[in-house]
Scaffold this active site. Sequence first.
Site, PDB file in Angstrom:
ATOM      1  N   ALA A 492     -76.066  68.411   9.383  1.00  0.00           N
ATOM      2  CA  ALA A 492     -75.315  67.535  10.278  1.00  0.00           C
ATOM      3  C   ALA A 492     -76.061  67.329  11.587  1.00  0.00           C
ATOM      4  O   ALA A 492     -76.147  66.201  12.097  1.00  0.00           O
ATOM      5  CB  ALA A 492     -73.929  68.121  10.539  1.00  0.00           C
ATOM      6  N   THR A 520     -77.097  74.588   5.573  1.00  0.00           N
ATOM      7  CA  THR A 520     -77.410  73.515   4.628  1.00  0.00           C
ATOM      8  C   THR A 520     -78.518  73.919   3.675  1.00  0.00           C
ATOM      9  O   THR A 520     -78.511  73.538   2.501  1.00  0.00           O
ATOM     10  CB  THR A 520     -77.830  72.240   5.391  1.00  0.00           C
ATOM     11  OG1 THR A 520     -76.818  71.916   6.333  1.00  0.00           O
ATOM     12  CG2 THR A 520     -78.047  71.081   4.449  1.00  0.00           C
ATOM     13  N   ALA A 525     -75.496  72.370  -5.048  1.00  0.00           N
ATOM     14  CA  ALA A 525     -75.039  71.416  -6.059  1.00  0.00           C
ATOM     15  C   ALA A 525     -75.576  70.010  -5.828  1.00  0.00           C
ATOM     16  O   ALA A 525     -76.340  69.487  -6.631  1.00  0.00           O
ATOM     17  CB  ALA A 525     -73.510  71.404  -6.097  1.00  0.00           C
ATOM     18  N   HIS A 719     -66.094  80.973  -3.170  1.00  0.00           N
ATOM     19  CA  HIS A 719     -66.834  80.333  -4.258  1.00  0.00           C
ATOM     20  C   HIS A 719     -66.816  81.275  -5.450  1.00  0.00           C
ATOM     21  O   HIS A 719     -67.071  82.475  -5.313  1.00  0.00           O
ATOM     22  CB  HIS A 719     -68.274  80.041  -3.830  1.00  0.00           C
ATOM     23  CG  HIS A 719     -68.990  79.090  -4.740  1.00  0.00           C
ATOM     24  ND1 HIS A 719     -69.389  79.441  -6.015  1.00  0.00           N
ATOM     25  CD2 HIS A 719     -69.371  77.801  -4.568  1.00  0.00           C
ATOM     26  CE1 HIS A 719     -69.991  78.397  -6.586  1.00  0.00           C
ATOM     27  NE2 HIS A 719     -69.993  77.389  -5.729  1.00  0.00           N
ATOM     28  N   SER A 731     -75.340  77.878  -8.214  1.00  0.00           N
ATOM     29  CA  SER A 731     -74.906  76.496  -8.017  1.00  0.00           C
ATOM     30  C   SER A 731     -73.880  76.048  -9.036  1.00  0.00           C
ATOM     31  O   SER A 731     -73.960  76.360 -10.224  1.00  0.00           O
ATOM     32  CB  SER A 731     -76.126  75.577  -8.090  1.00  0.00           C
ATOM     33  OG  SER A 731     -75.718  74.222  -8.083  1.00  0.00           O
ATOM     34  N   GLU A 732     -72.943  75.252  -8.546  1.00  0.00           N
ATOM     35  CA  GLU A 732     -71.958  74.636  -9.423  1.00  0.00           C
ATOM     36  C   GLU A 732     -72.615  73.666 -10.392  1.00  0.00           C
ATOM     37  O   GLU A 732     -72.042  73.325 -11.431  1.00  0.00           O
ATOM     38  CB  GLU A 732     -70.924  73.894  -8.563  1.00  0.00           C
ATOM     39  CG  GLU A 732     -69.599  73.704  -9.227  1.00  0.00           C
ATOM     40  CD  GLU A 732     -68.466  73.609  -8.206  1.00  0.00           C
ATOM     41  OE1 GLU A 732     -67.424  73.068  -8.567  1.00  0.00           O
ATOM     42  OE2 GLU A 732     -68.643  74.080  -7.071  1.00  0.00           O
ATOM     43  N   ARG A 735     -72.827  75.009 -14.012  1.00  0.00           N
ATOM     44  CA  ARG A 735     -71.641  74.722 -14.835  1.00  0.00           C
ATOM     45  C   ARG A 735     -71.542  73.221 -15.099  1.00  0.00           C
ATOM     46  O   ARG A 735     -71.207  72.796 -16.203  1.00  0.00           O
ATOM     47  CB  ARG A 735     -70.370  75.227 -14.142  1.00  0.00           C
ATOM     48  CG  ARG A 735     -70.170  76.730 -14.262  1.00  0.00           C
ATOM     49  CD  ARG A 735     -68.959  77.189 -13.452  1.00  0.00           C
ATOM     50  NE  ARG A 735     -69.250  77.192 -12.021  1.00  0.00           N
ATOM     51  CZ  ARG A 735     -68.366  76.886 -11.074  1.00  0.00           C
ATOM     52  NH1 ARG A 735     -67.147  76.526 -11.406  1.00  0.00           N
ATOM     53  NH2 ARG A 735     -68.702  76.943  -9.798  1.00  0.00           N
ATOM     54  N   ARG A 756     -62.728  75.202  -7.120  1.00  0.00           N
ATOM     55  CA  ARG A 756     -63.262  76.534  -6.818  1.00  0.00           C
ATOM     56  C   ARG A 756     -62.170  77.573  -6.579  1.00  0.00           C
ATOM     57  O   ARG A 756     -62.320  78.741  -6.974  1.00  0.00           O
ATOM     58  CB  ARG A 756     -64.170  76.438  -5.593  1.00  0.00           C
ATOM     59  CG  ARG A 756     -65.450  75.668  -5.859  1.00  0.00           C
ATOM     60  CD  ARG A 756     -66.226  75.416  -4.583  1.00  0.00           C
ATOM     61  NE  ARG A 756     -67.517  74.795  -4.886  1.00  0.00           N
ATOM     62  CZ  ARG A 756     -68.415  74.460  -3.970  1.00  0.00           C
ATOM     63  NH1 ARG A 756     -68.156  74.657  -2.685  1.00  0.00           N
ATOM     64  NH2 ARG A 756     -69.562  73.913  -4.317  1.00  0.00           N
ATOM     65  N   HIS A 859     -67.242  81.393   1.136  1.00  0.00           N
ATOM     66  CA  HIS A 859     -68.249  80.338   1.068  1.00  0.00           C
ATOM     67  C   HIS A 859     -68.099  79.263   2.132  1.00  0.00           C
ATOM     68  O   HIS A 859     -69.091  78.807   2.701  1.00  0.00           O
ATOM     69  CB  HIS A 859     -68.194  79.687  -0.318  1.00  0.00           C
ATOM     70  CG  HIS A 859     -69.206  78.610  -0.530  1.00  0.00           C
ATOM     71  ND1 HIS A 859     -70.559  78.820  -0.356  1.00  0.00           N
ATOM     72  CD2 HIS A 859     -69.062  77.304  -0.896  1.00  0.00           C
ATOM     73  CE1 HIS A 859     -71.217  77.692  -0.626  1.00  0.00           C
ATOM     74  NE2 HIS A 859     -70.336  76.759  -0.935  1.00  0.00           N
ATOM     75  N   HIS A 860     -66.894  78.822   2.413  1.00  0.00           N
ATOM     76  CA  HIS A 860     -66.726  77.675   3.313  1.00  0.00           C
ATOM     77  C   HIS A 860     -65.434  77.825   4.097  1.00  0.00           C
ATOM     78  O   HIS A 860     -64.394  78.201   3.540  1.00  0.00           O
ATOM     79  CB  HIS A 860     -66.694  76.379   2.500  1.00  0.00           C
ATOM     80  CG  HIS A 860     -66.825  75.140   3.326  1.00  0.00           C
ATOM     81  ND1 HIS A 860     -68.031  74.530   3.568  1.00  0.00           N
ATOM     82  CD2 HIS A 860     -65.896  74.379   3.972  1.00  0.00           C
ATOM     83  CE1 HIS A 860     -67.851  73.448   4.316  1.00  0.00           C
ATOM     84  NE2 HIS A 860     -66.562  73.342   4.570  1.00  0.00           N
ATOM     85  N   ARG A 899     -62.402  72.916  -0.594  1.00  0.00           N
ATOM     86  CA  ARG A 899     -63.454  71.901  -0.590  1.00  0.00           C
ATOM     87  C   ARG A 899     -64.027  71.731  -1.980  1.00  0.00           C
ATOM     88  O   ARG A 899     -64.386  72.694  -2.641  1.00  0.00           O
ATOM     89  CB  ARG A 899     -64.584  72.277   0.382  1.00  0.00           C
ATOM     90  CG  ARG A 899     -65.706  71.252   0.375  1.00  0.00           C
ATOM     91  CD  ARG A 899     -66.779  71.601   1.380  1.00  0.00           C
ATOM     92  NE  ARG A 899     -67.435  72.870   1.105  1.00  0.00           N
ATOM     93  CZ  ARG A 899     -68.360  73.053   0.156  1.00  0.00           C
ATOM     94  NH1 ARG A 899     -68.730  72.050  -0.626  1.00  0.00           N
ATOM     95  NH2 ARG A 899     -68.915  74.231  -0.018  1.00  0.00           N
ATOM     96  N   GLY A 902     -69.996  69.688  -3.537  1.00  0.00           N
ATOM     97  CA  GLY A 902     -70.718  68.439  -3.326  1.00  0.00           C
ATOM     98  C   GLY A 902     -70.169  67.617  -2.180  1.00  0.00           C
ATOM     99  O   GLY A 902     -70.821  66.696  -1.694  1.00  0.00           O
ATOM    100  N   ALA A 904     -69.422  68.891   0.851  1.00  0.00           N
ATOM    101  CA  ALA A 904     -69.935  69.363   2.145  1.00  0.00           C
ATOM    102  C   ALA A 904     -71.210  68.632   2.535  1.00  0.00           C
ATOM    103  O   ALA A 904     -71.387  68.260   3.702  1.00  0.00           O
ATOM    104  CB  ALA A 904     -70.185  70.874   2.097  1.00  0.00           C
TER     105      ALA A 904
END
Length: 925
Positions: A492, A520, A525, A719, A731-732, A735, A756, A859-860, A899, A902, A904
């Site tokens: 960001a 970041t 993902a 997560h 990473s998602e 999956r 998640r 995670h977030h 969230r 993907g 974020a």
Amino acid sequence: MNTNDRLFSSFTLPNGTELKNRLFMAPMTTCTGYYDGSVTSELVEYYRVRAGSIGTIIVECCFIDDLGLAFPGAIGIDHDDKIPGLAKIADAIHGEGSRAILQIYHGGRMVDPKLIGGRTPVGPSAVAAPREGAATPVALTGEEVEGIIGKFGEAVRRAIQAGFDGVEIHGANTYLIQQFYSPNSNQRSDEWGGSRDNRAKFPLAVLDITHKMVRQYADDAFIIGYRFSPEELEVPGIRFDDTLYLLEKLAARGLDYLHFSLGAALRPSIVNTDDPTPLIDRYCALRSETLAQIPIMGVGGVVNASDACVAMDHGYDLIAVGRAAIAYPDWAERVRNGETLELFMDSTRREALNIPEPLWRFSLVEAMIRDMSMGESKFKPGVFVENVQDDANELVINVTLETDRIADIELAEGPDQNVEFVTSFEEIRTRILDANTPHVDAITGATSQSEAVKKAVSKAMVKSSKALAAEEGVDLNQDRRVDVVVVGSGGAGLAAAIQAHDEGASVLIVEKMPTIGGNTIKASAGMNAAETRFQRVKGIQDSKALFYQESLKGGGNKNNPELLHRFVENAPQAIEWLATRGIMLNDITTTGGMSIDRTHRPKDGSAVGGYLISGLVRNVNKRNIEVMLDTSVTDILFENGEVTGVRLTTEEGETIVVSTQSVIVATGGFSANSQMVVKYRPDLDGFVTTNHKGATGGGIALLERIGAGTVDMGEIQIHPTVEQTTSYLISESIRGGGAILVNQQGNRFFNEMETRDKVSAQIIALPEKYAYIVFDEHVRAKNKAADEYIAKGLVTSASSPKALAETLGMDYHAFLATLERYNGFVEKQHDDDFGRTTALRAPINEGPFHAIRIAPGVHHTMGGVTINTETCVLNKERQVIPGAFAAGEVVGGIHGGNRIGGNAVADIIIFGTLAGHQAAMRAKR
């Protein structure tokens, strides 16, 4: 339509690839390769400085076989060892924001024996070119013809692996492909000669194998062009009707553009000299509807905008610029600004314009070369000795600086007997010296050492700059002033800084950590967006409305509707914002909670974070945006109801005040602040976090001190797939690529592609509190991130499912039954057990087989400061705090109670660029 609109409007090719404008740099021989056809650094720079405002660069022709080079200093694509050098050219062009296409060819009978070690050139037939001194070639056998076609295919593969956006097949200028079609040079009596149809087989076979390689190694955005000469003077020779016949056949097989090879774009026939009609006019009049769908490119005599417009008036869709692009590396920008240019040569300006010496001596270089003045000095020259620490060693590093560059980096003290250490040191040293900045990617496997070296160079640069300022009488205690201060250097912050700079603002980035990238850099993902160009190219039908509904549902309907609408609407623009800056997310997968493939990631399937930060840092470096590392913002200064500056504290304890009208806070969330996490979520006490150690919520505290309100602070996401001993996020996209989750008994237990929060809850509910993510070689090959997990020792692998189950201590009968049942669901595309509807991509049946033991981790943090849809920070009464902007995970409200994977990365680019725009606008006001 005005001239700029005609030339600089975007253009979509038949395959759906969008070009930023209609302008190309023509492929022009530079004669600058090494003796073996490999790429020189001089050549890389030549292309780098000419990329940028011109939409696409066609790189000079590369020979596909060592008997095929038609001029000295030619570059080759005849062997895999050429790929790294060619990749440097592609990267240089992409780094400036242009597309890169590579022209491939074989010279055939036009090759001078002197260039191929005295050997005899080859051709379709043993017929010399009707030119003085031309050698008689050896006729290729039928088997050798097939071999040459295969070599064209291998060249296409190498071009793809080198990172080019497309290839241009060189079927012009009397080279081998044209020789096969010409009745003058092709006098064969087998399947490759005789009739016009037989003579057309070779160019068509080259196009066919090109398509085959693109299907196998590239994506649908890969561009295929074909260059042709419309006529030959030879008797017998190719005539215009022959050319139209061949082009119709090529068009039927699929091309993205055709490139007229003419000395002048409006040249008439060289055979029928009594007819003054430009060949392009004849072409447009005679072509079929099918051929009319293929864009046509003109080249020759284009120096000014008026030349290009006249050519387009006659029917050209695309314009290639030749000698003018040699004389003016920034030709497109000059034309856009309305300059009128002339071609002449100033003998003193070769080096300034990055024209290689061999090209300078080439007879066709008849252009003026403009001076490129050196920038002002930034450093006091000298050697600066810096002491830094990596994970295991105290390092003493000598940094030599000249007035405008980093001249050398020397390891004075360190484990110099360790070959691996010294090797990685040399690699990071080379990266820094080549880029002339410490802001480069770390060496994989030597991150700590790389960051130590980068820190030493940064410290030396700061000391040298201060010494220069003192020498020039600058008061170092005087307050600094910039238009925009960006706090935080994750995605960001970097996006905000780039956007603000591009809108004319002076920008300073302040980062409390010793390295750029924030959280970041750990993202894996991808970036979600709906209705994008890349989805359309792949035939994916998506809608912003569906994206909104699924994000709202994933967030438990707690999302701020206004922010979520802005997020969804701006997402495709954010994908394009990145693409125009050389950061292409053109592979697409899915994540939990999404019903459509809309997670955009790098085309090689690698984790998005490192790729994104590398691209953003490259853009920051290009713009010379200042970055202060190891520097904390202790206060945002606030007077008379608005932001007036920031107070900084450096690593050395020095206090600096910077005056500014706009502060963008992009410091991330607070997942690494366990005390703060537990304050809002006591149930998460003891959970590991996937975040970097700088994610402590400092930006939230800064803004709260000037009255900012907060929202959703208790909404903290865990997560589901985190390797617990390293806190490494899996990473998602694994999956999303087709992996499954199984428990210790070897059974699936839930829909792996649910959101998640739900997947995490199911893992926590297992008696063992952990699970395994299981995938096969097919999934691994499609997801480069998996190779990283393997390299880090996180993966258990085995040759068969039975062996994997036994290694993991689970009942292999149950595990085999699980795989068999899941593979059946894949076959019928319906999950009878848990209702999984996405990412049922392929059966898990290709060895070796892999598993990673995982459990949830923090995670977030969805909560943070409140903002409006323009990224202005709001106080507790929801009023704007003038001059304060925020973007990224420091902000609350966008993601609601959970969230979606993907979202974020989309969030940081969408709201980062918006914050940069708003801050720059405030500075102008």
